[in-house]
Write a protein that holds these residues in place. Structure first.
Motif, PDB file in Angstrom:
ATOM      1  N   THR A   1       8.999   5.558   2.409  1.00 31.17           N
ATOM      2  CA  THR A   1      10.360   5.040   2.431  1.00 31.17           C
ATOM      3  C   THR A   1      10.932   5.225   3.836  1.00 31.17           C
ATOM      4  O   THR A   1      10.384   5.977   4.649  1.00 31.17           O
ATOM      5  CB  THR A   1      11.255   5.778   1.420  1.00 31.17           C
TER       6      THR A   1
ATOM      7  N   THR B   1       1.245   7.847   3.516  1.00 28.21           N
ATOM      8  CA  THR B   1       1.763   6.945   2.503  1.00 28.21           C
ATOM      9  C   THR B   1       2.951   7.602   1.807  1.00 28.21           C
ATOM     10  O   THR B   1       3.261   8.766   2.049  1.00 28.21           O
ATOM     11  CB  THR B   1       0.693   6.608   1.436  1.00 28.21           C
ATOM     12  N   GLU B   2       3.573   6.847   0.937  1.00 27.28           N
ATOM     13  CA  GLU B   2       4.700   7.373   0.167  1.00 27.28           C
ATOM     14  C   GLU B   2       4.266   8.566  -0.686  1.00 27.28           C
ATOM     15  O   GLU B   2       5.023   9.493  -0.917  1.00 27.28           O
ATOM     16  CB  GLU B   2       5.280   6.273  -0.725  1.00 27.28           C
ATOM     17  N   ARG B   3       3.015   8.552  -1.127  1.00 26.64           N
ATOM     18  CA  ARG B   3       2.516   9.610  -2.020  1.00 26.64           C
ATOM     19  C   ARG B   3       2.028  10.861  -1.308  1.00 26.64           C
ATOM     20  O   ARG B   3       1.741  11.860  -1.951  1.00 26.64           O
ATOM     21  CB  ARG B   3       1.398   9.061  -2.900  1.00 26.64           C
TER      22      ARG B   3
ATOM     23  N   ARG C   1      -2.715   3.688   7.351  1.00 26.78           N
ATOM     24  CA  ARG C   1      -2.686   4.224   5.991  1.00 26.78           C
ATOM     25  C   ARG C   1      -3.046   5.699   5.931  1.00 26.78           C
ATOM     26  O   ARG C   1      -3.521   6.195   4.917  1.00 26.78           O
ATOM     27  CB  ARG C   1      -3.571   3.403   5.058  1.00 26.78           C
TER      28      ARG C   1
ATOM     29  N   HIS D   1       0.811  -1.213   0.000  1.00 23.40           N
ATOM     30  CA  HIS D   1       0.000   0.000   0.000  1.00 23.40           C
ATOM     31  C   HIS D   1       0.846   1.266   0.000  1.00 23.40           C
ATOM     32  O   HIS D   1       0.496   2.249   0.617  1.00 23.40           O
ATOM     33  CB  HIS D   1      -0.987  -0.018   1.159  1.00 23.40           C
ATOM     34  N   ASP D   2       1.908   1.254  -0.694  1.00 23.33           N
ATOM     35  CA  ASP D   2       2.848   2.374  -0.872  1.00 23.33           C
ATOM     36  C   ASP D   2       3.277   3.018   0.447  1.00 23.33           C
ATOM     37  O   ASP D   2       3.110   4.201   0.679  1.00 23.33           O
ATOM     38  CB  ASP D   2       2.345   3.375  -1.907  1.00 23.33           C
ATOM     39  N   ARG D   3       3.853   2.175   1.301  1.00 24.54           N
ATOM     40  CA  ARG D   3       4.401   2.658   2.569  1.00 24.54           C
ATOM     41  C   ARG D   3       5.468   3.705   2.301  1.00 24.54           C
ATOM     42  O   ARG D   3       6.174   3.633   1.315  1.00 24.54           O
ATOM     43  CB  ARG D   3       5.024   1.500   3.349  1.00 24.54           C
TER      44      ARG D   3
END
Length: 93
Positions: A6, A53-55, A50, A2-4
């Protein structure tokens, strides 16, 4: 997946949260390690939920972190982040 965030993003988020915690206690000496541990717990919980996120862009991250810490303080809590903001961009992604 789920785009954790970095590892670098996570570290930066923890640093931001620790700064806000130190600010809240007036930057009194002797609390930096406790601030960091509390910040790690809060950020890891927000990542697991969540909320981050990375985004998530930097401005939104800062706002979400600060709001979660303020809401926790208002509720008398220190280690559990606020519930997700259903109107936020990250809640929809």
């Amino acid at each position: 997946m789920h785009d954790r965030p970095t590892d670098s993003q996570r570290h930066t988020m923890i640093a931001v949260a620790a700064y806000y915690l130190a600010e809240r206690r007036g930057f009194a000496p002797g609390g930096a390690e406790d601030d960091w541990r509390q910040a790690e717990q809060a950020i890891d919980a927000m990542i697991a939920a969540r909320q981050l996120t990375e985004r998530t862009d930097d401005e939104t991250r800062g706002r979400l972190i600060r709001n979660a810490l303020v809401l926790r303080e208002t509720a008398g809590e220190r280690a559990v982040p606020a519930t997700p903001d259903t109107n936020s961009e990250t809640a929809r992604t």
